[in-house]
Write a protein that holds these residues in place. Structure first.
Motif, short mmCIF file in Angstrom:
data_model
loop_
_atom_site.label_atom_id
_atom_site.label_comp_id
_atom_site.label_asym_id
_atom_site.label_seq_id
_atom_site.Cartn_x
_atom_site.Cartn_y
_atom_site.Cartn_z
N LEU A 137 0.83 -1.20 0.00
CA LEU A 137 0.00 0.00 0.00
C LEU A 137 0.87 1.26 0.00
CD1 LEU A 137 -2.80 -0.95 2.57
CD2 LEU A 137 -3.07 -0.63 0.10
N PRO A 141 0.46 3.65 -3.85
CA PRO A 141 -0.82 4.20 -3.40
C PRO A 141 -1.87 4.29 -4.50
CG PRO A 141 0.85 5.92 -3.55
CD PRO A 141 1.56 4.61 -3.70
N ARG A 144 -4.84 1.17 -5.52
CA ARG A 144 -6.23 1.08 -5.06
C ARG A 144 -6.63 -0.36 -4.73
NH1 ARG A 144 -8.90 5.86 -6.21
NH2 ARG A 144 -7.87 7.24 -7.70
N MET A 145 -5.84 -1.02 -3.90
CA MET A 145 -6.14 -2.39 -3.49
C MET A 145 -7.57 -2.49 -2.99
SD MET A 145 -4.22 -4.76 -0.61
CE MET A 145 -2.60 -4.41 -1.30
N LYS A 177 -5.72 3.39 3.60
CA LYS A 177 -5.38 3.65 2.20
C LYS A 177 -5.35 5.15 1.93
CE LYS A 177 -8.41 1.19 -0.06
NZ LYS A 177 -9.05 0.64 -1.28
N THR A 180 -2.20 6.63 3.56
CA THR A 180 -0.99 6.27 2.82
C THR A 180 -0.84 7.13 1.57
OG1 THR A 180 -1.09 3.98 3.60
CG2 THR A 180 0.18 4.38 1.62
#
Length: 235
Positions: A137, A141, A144-145, A177, A180
């Motif tokens: 992550l 960045p 977009r997991m 997210k 990060t």
């Protein structure tokens, strides 16, 4: 049982930023934060309280503003650190903790690690799978997991994976997210990138989206931060 990271290892990042401003507007920190006045004490104000000191640790999620003197402030963000102190807003860091915080702000990785260990005393260690997710992550960045990908990587059902992530990091997957990406954008801005470029590279929809998020998390807009940049370090 899945193997955990060894003591002293961490997949969490530590970021240090300095800015020459007279104060910082009301905002809640997404993660545990340590601040110091660059040329004297500062005051953290919120929740009907005021804590003044040379070095102050601020609890995450609590709205506050900061008043600092000449020279502005330095802030060290400790992703994943669990602050065990009894205060509801903030506390002065003195003695060994103060020494470690000061050295950590000078990018001493050993001091940052020891400070984390003292703050995280008694906390469960991260699993290697969670550690790998955090590292990815931070590295990408814009990737977009998704929640489904998180669940697959942890070998769990989606709700279980989200619950484990929050237990391990102290924040939700969505919030982590966003944080990060914001740190990535802040580092780019510090390095001289245009706000628009930083927004795109960090996965934000547009400049306005980054500006809103930046102010919500730092208490400053990107333009205010740029105007007050002295020497800044990050790591």
């Amino acid at each position: 049982m899945e193997e955990a990271l060894r003591p002293g290892d961490t997949a969490f990042s530590t970021s240090v930023f300095s800015v020459d401003v007279a104060g910082v507007a009301r905002h809640p920190n997404p993660v545990t934060c340590v601040v110091r006045g660059r040329r004297g004490p500062l005051s953290v104000v919120g929740q009907g309280q005021s804590v003044t000191g040379d070095i102050v640790i601020i609890r995450p999620g609590v709205e506050h503003h900061i008043i600092c003197g000449e020279g502005g402030l330095s802030a060290m963000y400790l992703d994943g650190a669990r602050w065990p102190g009894p205060g509801t807003l903030a506390e002065r860091l003195e003695g060994r903790l103060g020494e470690l915080a000061l050295a950590g702000m000078k990018l001493d990785s050993g001091a940052q690690r020891e400070l984390r260990e003292r703050l995280d005393h008694g906390q469960d260690r991260l699993s290697r799978r969670i550690g790998a997710v955090l590292e990815d992550l931070a590295a990408e960045p814009m990737a977009r997991m998704s929640q489904d990908e998180l669940a697959k990587r942890l070998g769990l059902e989606r709700t279980q994976a989200l619950r484990l992530f929050k237990h391990s990091t102290g924040t939700t997957f969505r919030q982590f997210k966003r944080w990060t990406g914001l740190q990535h954008a802040a580092r780019l801005i510090v390095a001289g990138a245009r706000v628009r470029t930083a927004a795109m590279d960090a996965g934000f929809a547009d400049t306005a989206h980054l500006t809103r998020t930046f102010k919500q998390c730092f208490g400053l807009t990107p333009s205010q931060a740029i105007a007050g940049l002295p020497t800044i370090g990050g790591g």
